[in-house]
Design a protein around this motif. Sequence first.
Motif, short mmCIF file in Angstrom:
data_model
loop_
_atom_site.label_atom_id
_atom_site.label_comp_id
_atom_site.label_asym_id
_atom_site.label_seq_id
_atom_site.Cartn_x
_atom_site.Cartn_y
_atom_site.Cartn_z
N SER A 626 11.74 -8.61 -7.93
CA SER A 626 11.05 -9.90 -7.81
C SER A 626 10.65 -10.20 -6.36
O SER A 626 9.62 -10.83 -6.10
CB SER A 626 11.94 -11.03 -8.34
OG SER A 626 12.29 -10.80 -9.68
N LEU A 627 11.49 -9.76 -5.43
CA LEU A 627 11.20 -10.01 -4.01
C LEU A 627 10.08 -9.12 -3.49
O LEU A 627 9.33 -9.54 -2.59
CB LEU A 627 12.46 -9.75 -3.17
CG LEU A 627 13.51 -10.85 -3.12
CD1 LEU A 627 14.83 -10.30 -2.59
CD2 LEU A 627 13.04 -12.01 -2.23
N TYR A 628 9.96 -7.92 -4.06
CA TYR A 628 9.03 -6.95 -3.50
C TYR A 628 7.60 -7.20 -3.99
O TYR A 628 7.02 -6.44 -4.75
CB TYR A 628 9.46 -5.52 -3.82
CG TYR A 628 8.84 -4.50 -2.89
CD1 TYR A 628 9.36 -4.30 -1.61
CD2 TYR A 628 7.75 -3.75 -3.27
CE1 TYR A 628 8.78 -3.38 -0.75
CE2 TYR A 628 7.17 -2.82 -2.42
CZ TYR A 628 7.69 -2.65 -1.16
OH TYR A 628 7.11 -1.74 -0.31
N ARG A 629 7.03 -8.29 -3.54
CA ARG A 629 5.65 -8.65 -3.84
C ARG A 629 5.19 -9.67 -2.79
O ARG A 629 6.03 -10.28 -2.11
CB ARG A 629 5.50 -9.20 -5.25
CG ARG A 629 6.39 -10.39 -5.57
CD ARG A 629 6.46 -10.66 -7.07
NE ARG A 629 7.49 -11.65 -7.39
CZ ARG A 629 7.29 -12.97 -7.43
NH1 ARG A 629 6.09 -13.47 -7.20
NH2 ARG A 629 8.28 -13.79 -7.72
N PRO A 630 3.88 -9.84 -2.63
CA PRO A 630 3.38 -10.76 -1.60
C PRO A 630 3.99 -12.15 -1.74
O PRO A 630 4.10 -12.68 -2.84
CB PRO A 630 1.87 -10.79 -1.87
CG PRO A 630 1.58 -9.50 -2.55
CD PRO A 630 2.79 -9.17 -3.36
N GLY A 631 4.40 -12.74 -0.64
CA GLY A 631 5.04 -14.06 -0.65
C GLY A 631 6.53 -13.92 -0.52
O GLY A 631 7.09 -14.02 0.59
N PRO A 632 7.23 -13.64 -1.65
CA PRO A 632 8.69 -13.49 -1.58
C PRO A 632 9.14 -12.37 -0.63
O PRO A 632 10.27 -12.39 -0.15
CB PRO A 632 9.07 -13.17 -3.03
CG PRO A 632 7.98 -13.74 -3.85
CD PRO A 632 6.74 -13.59 -3.04
N MET A 633 8.26 -11.40 -0.39
CA MET A 633 8.61 -10.28 0.48
C MET A 633 9.09 -10.75 1.86
O MET A 633 9.93 -10.11 2.50
CB MET A 633 7.39 -9.36 0.64
CG MET A 633 7.70 -7.98 1.16
SD MET A 633 6.22 -6.95 1.22
CE MET A 633 6.14 -6.40 -0.47
N ASP A 634 8.58 -11.88 2.28
CA ASP A 634 8.97 -12.43 3.59
C ASP A 634 10.46 -12.79 3.63
O ASP A 634 11.06 -12.89 4.69
CB ASP A 634 8.15 -13.69 3.92
CG ASP A 634 6.66 -13.37 4.07
OD1 ASP A 634 6.34 -12.19 4.31
OD2 ASP A 634 5.83 -14.29 3.96
N PHE A 635 11.07 -13.01 2.44
CA PHE A 635 12.48 -13.42 2.37
C PHE A 635 13.45 -12.25 2.27
O PHE A 635 14.66 -12.45 2.19
CB PHE A 635 12.70 -14.35 1.16
CG PHE A 635 12.01 -15.68 1.27
CD1 PHE A 635 12.53 -16.69 2.07
CD2 PHE A 635 10.83 -15.93 0.58
CE1 PHE A 635 11.90 -17.91 2.18
CE2 PHE A 635 10.18 -17.15 0.68
CZ PHE A 635 10.72 -18.15 1.49
N ILE A 636 12.92 -11.02 2.25
CA ILE A 636 13.79 -9.86 2.07
C ILE A 636 14.89 -9.80 3.14
O ILE A 636 16.07 -9.64 2.79
CB ILE A 636 12.96 -8.55 2.02
CG1 ILE A 636 12.25 -8.45 0.66
CG2 ILE A 636 13.85 -7.32 2.25
CD1 ILE A 636 11.32 -7.26 0.52
N PRO A 637 14.58 -9.94 4.45
CA PRO A 637 15.67 -9.90 5.45
C PRO A 637 16.73 -10.97 5.21
O PRO A 637 17.93 -10.71 5.32
CB PRO A 637 14.93 -10.11 6.77
CG PRO A 637 13.53 -9.68 6.51
CD PRO A 637 13.26 -10.06 5.09
#
Length: 675
Positions: A626-637
């Motif tokens: 769910s994180l690995y897509r535009p937008g949420p990707m910024d929250f991975i760290p």
Amino acid sequence: MAFTHLHVHTEYSLLDGASKIKELAARAKELGMDSLAITDHGVMFGVIDFYKACRAEGINPILGCEVYVAPGSRLDREAGAGEDRYHHLVLLAENNQGYQNLMKIVSRGFIDGYYYKPRVDKETLREFHEGIIALSACLAGEVARNLSRGSYEEACRTAREYEEIFGRGNYFLELQDHGIAMQRTVNNGLLRMSQELGIPLVATNDIHYIQKEDAEAHDILLCLQTGKKLSDENRMRYEGGQYYLKSEAEMRELFPYAAQALDNTHRIAQRCHVEIEFGVTKLPHFDVPEGYDSWTYLNYLCRTGLARRYPHDDGTVEKQLDYELGVIRKMGYVDYFLIVWDFINYAKSNGIAVGPGRGSAAGSVVSYCLEITDIDPIRYQLLFERFLNPERVSMPDIDVDFCFERRGEVIDYVTRKYGADRVVQIVTFGTLAARGVIRDVGRVMDLPYALCDQIAKMIPQELNITIDIALEKNSELRKLQEEDPRVAKLIEMSKRLEGLPRHTSMHAAGVVIGQKPMDEFVPLSRSSDGQLTTQFPMTTIEELGLLKMDFLGLRTLTVIQNAVELLKKQGIELDINSIDYNDKKVYDSIGTGKNDGVFQLESSGMKSFMKELKPQSLEDVIAGISLYRPGPMDFIPQYIRGKNHPELVTYHCPELEPILKPTYGCIVYQGATRS
């Protein structure tokens, strides 16, 4: 009296029309016109886009088509040669009956009349003539061809025949003048015929592009269609640069001797009014066993499934089931769920692997109880409202994965059940995209391959990239445009053609199921391999309220099924739906990044992310995908930091903790909980 253009080719006269629909409607409004027609060659691909674009500009859309008429029967593949294989004829829908008939005529051309072009015949025109106004068309029209050959009596006979087919007052002789000598000869014959036969005249311009200065770009487009270069001597071209959207003043200057023919265009426009119905669902009816109706049968299946899925329910899940069934009934989707249940049940009953579910449908207890999905929405706190929401009426969308090798069997089953004329695959359009159009135009202009390749590679490989966006992002590309006239010309021409559809193909998964024969709702065509398809793409099909299903072929399912079969041969019984989701070795393996063949985890970026994430539960994998897509990707760290150090996670208020705790304080999913 005003003037209306009744002979207009848009971008959907593929590689022949350069008129982008929105720009066309805007230009017509700019010229003060209150009506405009669409008459693409043999197809109705663009009529809905055209209808919406014209309505948005306050213009009356006249929906039509320039059809190809076979010299004899449309079924005859031998009659006629060269230009006599077919004749042009312009058809305009006067009303909704005419629009219905136009769809049938155009569909008939593809279904059983295709020979070089989708041809119809006079038998078809007689059968579906009601509500249609016909124009004799350009020099390729049957009347004009007879006149150009000096066969005046034959031209008169043909004109009388068309008038008899469509009815007096519904057939017009069409004057055109693009500076071609033969048109003057034909026009003289048409003027005489009109006087002698009493058949009225119209004056049209054969529009293939919008502005006069678009003639050069259109010439390049014709070269793309025919595989030629601008430098080739013997190639198709539209001489004279007159095939644009002319103003009324220009048309009156062109036809000072035919004011009545110009006025007749407006009279026709005033007669033509079609109303397209959007957003009203047209679901097919599902035949239920004797003693049931659709509603009671759906309830029976759901209650049976509830007992099987939730044997120890204390009433909580049943309450959710009742709520969902109420929403489904209120929104009119009872038959929808029965249809989906039926073909999934067929697949499972016949050993065809079916995916556990994807998308928002997995949030539904009804879907789970019907075994449409195999993901427990209660356990994973999924939201039904993301799937169906009475506040936002839209057709439910259940995408279903099937074994890659046997997906066709499920489509065949649906076709047998509902009828071959009611189950059709969906068209999609390939377009002249930014990189490709640079290469195509460069080849037509005979520019060096190395130069075109260099320019094309300067355009980023990004989703929805355009030449203009590339120019903004790439200063080197802008510099070349400013300094090299060849590059400037290449970019200018490419921008004019960018985005035009260049070919049709069949959507990889989309199938539409109708309550009546499909040509009652949409025009039909055939794909390159002979499959019947809609002429409207998926988004338009949905807007028209038709049942669109995605039958997706997933190779991973085939691999899993084959693995289970191989184990069975070794004496090992494995139920893939009952495997242990808490196997530490599996998660440790995923965390190494060695994920080739693991669905949704096998891209290079996802492998790298899994090595960093080191998931230890299915929930971790779900969050990672769910994180690995535009937008949420910024929250991975932030997510990884919270996962490794949960003591550092804070919440803005206590109410957020139960919502965000599973994702370590990050907003990954739609923020709501099941009450």
